[in-house]
Design an enzyme around this catalytic site. Structure first.
Site, PDB file in Angstrom:
ATOM      1  N   CYS A 178      25.901 -78.019 -18.664  1.00  0.00           N
ATOM      2  CA  CYS A 178      25.701 -77.009 -17.608  1.00  0.00           C
ATOM      3  C   CYS A 178      27.072 -76.564 -17.108  1.00  0.00           C
ATOM      4  O   CYS A 178      27.440 -76.766 -15.952  1.00  0.00           O
ATOM      5  CB  CYS A 178      24.859 -77.601 -16.473  1.00  0.00           C
ATOM      6  SG  CYS A 178      24.076 -76.354 -15.424  1.00  0.00           S
ATOM      7  N   CYS A 181      14.222 -76.150 -15.099  1.00  0.00           N
ATOM      8  CA  CYS A 181      15.284 -75.303 -14.530  1.00  0.00           C
ATOM      9  C   CYS A 181      14.781 -73.871 -14.336  1.00  0.00           C
ATOM     10  O   CYS A 181      14.425 -73.192 -15.293  1.00  0.00           O
ATOM     11  CB  CYS A 181      16.503 -75.303 -15.450  1.00  0.00           C
ATOM     12  SG  CYS A 181      17.860 -74.264 -14.849  1.00  0.00           S
ATOM     13  N   ASP A 190      29.563 -82.928  -6.073  1.00  0.00           N
ATOM     14  CA  ASP A 190      30.785 -82.166  -6.333  1.00  0.00           C
ATOM     15  C   ASP A 190      30.401 -80.798  -6.900  1.00  0.00           C
ATOM     16  O   ASP A 190      29.234 -80.384  -6.848  1.00  0.00           O
ATOM     17  CB  ASP A 190      31.705 -82.923  -7.296  1.00  0.00           C
ATOM     18  CG  ASP A 190      31.077 -83.098  -8.677  1.00  0.00           C
ATOM     19  OD1 ASP A 190      29.873 -82.802  -8.852  1.00  0.00           O
ATOM     20  OD2 ASP A 190      31.800 -83.518  -9.607  1.00  0.00           O
ATOM     21  N   GLN A 194      40.148 -81.192  -8.954  1.00  0.00           N
ATOM     22  CA  GLN A 194      40.921 -80.022  -9.388  1.00  0.00           C
ATOM     23  C   GLN A 194      41.674 -80.246 -10.710  1.00  0.00           C
ATOM     24  O   GLN A 194      42.587 -79.490 -11.047  1.00  0.00           O
ATOM     25  CB  GLN A 194      41.945 -79.616  -8.308  1.00  0.00           C
ATOM     26  CG  GLN A 194      41.388 -79.469  -6.911  1.00  0.00           C
ATOM     27  CD  GLN A 194      40.453 -78.291  -6.767  1.00  0.00           C
ATOM     28  OE1 GLN A 194      40.556 -77.327  -7.512  1.00  0.00           O
ATOM     29  NE2 GLN A 194      39.530 -78.359  -5.829  1.00  0.00           N
ATOM     30  N   THR A 195      41.320 -81.300 -11.454  1.00  0.00           N
ATOM     31  CA  THR A 195      42.064 -81.616 -12.678  1.00  0.00           C
ATOM     32  C   THR A 195      41.099 -81.996 -13.797  1.00  0.00           C
ATOM     33  O   THR A 195      40.129 -82.710 -13.577  1.00  0.00           O
ATOM     34  CB  THR A 195      43.050 -82.790 -12.431  1.00  0.00           C
ATOM     35  OG1 THR A 195      43.795 -82.533 -11.245  1.00  0.00           O
ATOM     36  CG2 THR A 195      43.999 -82.937 -13.599  1.00  0.00           C
ATOM     37  N   GLU A 206      38.683 -90.837  -9.077  1.00  0.00           N
ATOM     38  CA  GLU A 206      37.989 -89.720  -8.432  1.00  0.00           C
ATOM     39  C   GLU A 206      38.972 -88.782  -7.720  1.00  0.00           C
ATOM     40  O   GLU A 206      38.802 -87.560  -7.752  1.00  0.00           O
ATOM     41  CB  GLU A 206      36.942 -90.233  -7.438  1.00  0.00           C
ATOM     42  CG  GLU A 206      35.714 -90.841  -8.089  1.00  0.00           C
ATOM     43  CD  GLU A 206      34.948 -89.860  -8.957  1.00  0.00           C
ATOM     44  OE1 GLU A 206      35.078 -88.642  -8.750  1.00  0.00           O
ATOM     45  OE2 GLU A 206      34.225 -90.307  -9.857  1.00  0.00           O
ATOM     46  N   TYR A 217      48.593 -80.561  -6.139  1.00  0.00           N
ATOM     47  CA  TYR A 217      47.939 -80.939  -4.874  1.00  0.00           C
ATOM     48  C   TYR A 217      48.479 -82.292  -4.398  1.00  0.00           C
ATOM     49  O   TYR A 217      47.744 -83.283  -4.294  1.00  0.00           O
ATOM     50  CB  TYR A 217      46.419 -80.988  -5.040  1.00  0.00           C
ATOM     51  CG  TYR A 217      45.811 -79.669  -5.456  1.00  0.00           C
ATOM     52  CD1 TYR A 217      45.456 -78.711  -4.510  1.00  0.00           C
ATOM     53  CD2 TYR A 217      45.616 -79.371  -6.805  1.00  0.00           C
ATOM     54  CE1 TYR A 217      44.903 -77.492  -4.888  1.00  0.00           C
ATOM     55  CE2 TYR A 217      45.067 -78.148  -7.189  1.00  0.00           C
ATOM     56  CZ  TYR A 217      44.711 -77.213  -6.233  1.00  0.00           C
ATOM     57  OH  TYR A 217      44.173 -76.016  -6.612  1.00  0.00           O
ATOM     58  N   TYR A 223      32.001 -86.653  -0.866  1.00  0.00           N
ATOM     59  CA  TYR A 223      31.847 -86.836  -2.313  1.00  0.00           C
ATOM     60  C   TYR A 223      32.495 -88.136  -2.786  1.00  0.00           C
ATOM     61  O   TYR A 223      31.868 -88.949  -3.472  1.00  0.00           O
ATOM     62  CB  TYR A 223      32.450 -85.663  -3.086  1.00  0.00           C
ATOM     63  CG  TYR A 223      32.589 -86.003  -4.548  1.00  0.00           C
ATOM     64  CD1 TYR A 223      31.476 -86.011  -5.372  1.00  0.00           C
ATOM     65  CD2 TYR A 223      33.819 -86.398  -5.086  1.00  0.00           C
ATOM     66  CE1 TYR A 223      31.573 -86.381  -6.705  1.00  0.00           C
ATOM     67  CE2 TYR A 223      33.921 -86.767  -6.417  1.00  0.00           C
ATOM     68  CZ  TYR A 223      32.803 -86.755  -7.214  1.00  0.00           C
ATOM     69  OH  TYR A 223      32.907 -87.139  -8.523  1.00  0.00           O
TER      70      TYR A 223
END
Length: 522
Positions: A361, A378, A307, A211-212, A206, A251, A289
């Site tokens: 999505c 939706c 997230d 960011q990856t 996680e 990061y 998260y």
């Protein structure tokens, strides 16, 4: 059955309307029953399915007392009243109503942002159309009566009709968690950390996935587990080895926090990752998260893991028009995720949201709605507005920073410089660099400052690297020499390393990748 006309009474509605400024829908009955009049609150008959129905749709416990019912309505932004102010009526019989005087709905409609008016049953709808529609200028929607007299509608059938209220309330309908799990059972991605979802495996994966991209993480995850298979190994790994394992993921504080948390686990939790959500939150680098992901996936605890995927998906389902980065909007969506989270399979549900967001999505471009298990509920899809959500604030323009980057070669070694312990890319080894665009004279003066003499210089061209808030625009130079001043290398932040050691031991930020490639040229 013939009604006893002698029992007809003229009654003035004894219950005030319930609403506040946050009310989003108004539910209108016809006139309160005898039981409601006795209880002095709406839908007081024990067999009326109103409270059970709404609680089920909104995934809440059924309210029992009048105070609980009031709190339930306020909390869920529901206003309740009736269409009739006074009438002649026999008992609770709608069919016996005569001499109707309608209620004035203006006090509610002027005080609250009512997005939709609903009528509970055909009689209330009939009276609303007759007496109030022209006054309000608003159409109401008729829903089947929750009265026990409406035996044709089971609670399941009522639920299917009444879940319509979820749209204007901007809440996710109950039961959609099971729909998503059915989809996930057939469409789950096969990922290395899912095959053995121990707390350590879930935690490391996680953090890496932040960011990856998933495909990029796979090779890093396998290499990491080979070198650092457990919390103890992570707590004891040397910093340079840690950074080398993380090299390319970016990061870098994520890796530092992993080690700090591992030390914390060894010292405070006897080397065992805690199964308590609040204790997980106490660990370095673990936010809501990640704590939710570990708790739900590894321990089966019913905690949400919200997230970017979950925020995007639910903003579309609800047509949430608030800016997605606002704390209030994130909090609201988190509540909706928790509302529909199936307690028996929380980990699968959270992972299903991740998969739905990555494959259907999607964040950029048109989502693949025709393959979505939630297509029918939706709101964004209903109105063809999928790409309008989530609503984002206009991004601030990135700060542009000019850099001169130096690939300094001394015989068979490369000179590295260590960045400050605070700030961007803190504490990492880098190719030496300076701010700004340097003229030939300034380059020469800089070489003197570094006590570099008898050198050859070669331009390496331009490069660019984009961080979240800043963009480096770089111009590179290769500096070749036979030796370098010992004074420079005496400083802790400077080091000369072989190409072999650079490849195996030292992590160079990807910002310098375009010039690092030049090291192995030819």
């Amino acid at each position: 059955m013939k009604l006893d006309e002698t029992k007809r009474q003229k009654i003035i509605h004894p219950i005030p309307p319930l609403y506040d400024k946050d009310s989003k829908i108004l539910i209108l009955g016809s006139f309160p029953s005898v039981k409601s009049r006795e209880e002095a609150f709406f839908y007081g008959h024990k067999q009326n399915r109103f409270w059970k129905l709404l609680a089920g749709i909104l995934s809440e416990k059924k309210p029992e007392t009048v105070e609980e019912k009031k709190d339930f309505l306020h909390r869920n932004c529901i206003a309740v009243w009736d269409v009739i102010h006074s009438c002649d009526i026999i008992g609770s019989s709608d069919s016996s109503i005569r001499n109707v005087v309608p209620n004035d709905l203006s006090e509610i409609l002027e005080s609250a942002d009512i997005r939709q008016i609903y009528c509970n049953g055909a009689k209330s709808y009939e009276y609303y159309r007759k007496y109030q529609e022209k006054e309000t200028g608003r159409k109401a929607k008729k829903l089947p009566s929750t009265s026990p007299a409406n035996a044709a509608f089971s609670i399941e059938k009522l639920t299917n009709e009444w879940k319509e209220i979820c749209g204007p309330l901007q809440v996710a309908p109950a039961g959609i968690g099971g729909v998503l799990l059915n989809w996930y059972d057939y469409n789950a991605r096969i990922l290395p950390w899912r095959s053995d979802p121990t707390p350590y495996h879930v935690w490391i994966s996680e953090i890496m996935l932040q960011q990856t991209r998933v495909e990029a993480v796979k090779k890093y995850y396998d290499r990491w587990m080979e070198s650092l298979p457990d919390v103890k190994a992570l707590a004891e790994v040397p910093d340079d080895e840690l950074m080398k394992l993380w090299e390319g993921l970016g990061y870098y504080n994520r890796a530092r926090n992993l080690k700090a948390a591992a030390v914390q686990i060894m010292e405070e939790f006897d080397g065992e990752i805690p199964s308590d959500y609040s204790k997980l939150l106490s660990l370095r680098g673990i936010g809501e998260y990640t704590a939710g992901a570990i708790a739900s996936i590894a321990f089966g605890i019913p905690e949400s893991a919200v997230d970017g995927n979950a925020l995007r998906i639910f903003s579309r389902i609800l047509a949430e028009d608030g800016e997605i980065n606002k704390t209030s909007v994130k909090k609201k969506i988190t509540q909706e995720v928790r509302r529909v989270l199936p307690e028996e399979r929380p980990g699968d549900f959270n992972q299903a949201l991740m998969d739905l967001g990555s494959s259907i999505c999607i964040p950029n471009g048109e989502p693949f709605c025709e393959n979505c298990p939630w297509e029918s509920i939706c709101k964004a899809h209903k109105y063809g507005q999928e790409t309008d959500f989530p609503v984002k604030a206009k991004k601030k323009q990135r700060k542009i920073e000019k850099k001169a980057v130096f690939l300094i070669e001394v015989s068979d070694k490369i000179i590295l410089h260590k960045r400050p312990e605070k700030g961007l890319l803190s504490g990492l080894w880098e190719l030496p660099n300076l701010d700004g665009e340097l003229s030939a004279k300034e380059l020469s003066e800089q070489m003197k400052k570094w006590e570099i003499g008898d050198y050859m210089i070669e331009p390496l061209g331009e490069g660019k690297h984009i961080f979240s808030h800043v963009e480096w625009q770089m111009r590179g130079y290769r500096i070749q020499m036979r030796d370098i001043s010992e004074k420079l290398l005496e400083k802790e932040e400077w080091i000369a390393v072989s190409r072999e050691d650079l490849e195996e031991k030292y992590a160079i930020p990807s910002a310098f990748e375009c010039y690092r490639k030049q090291i192995y040229r030819g």
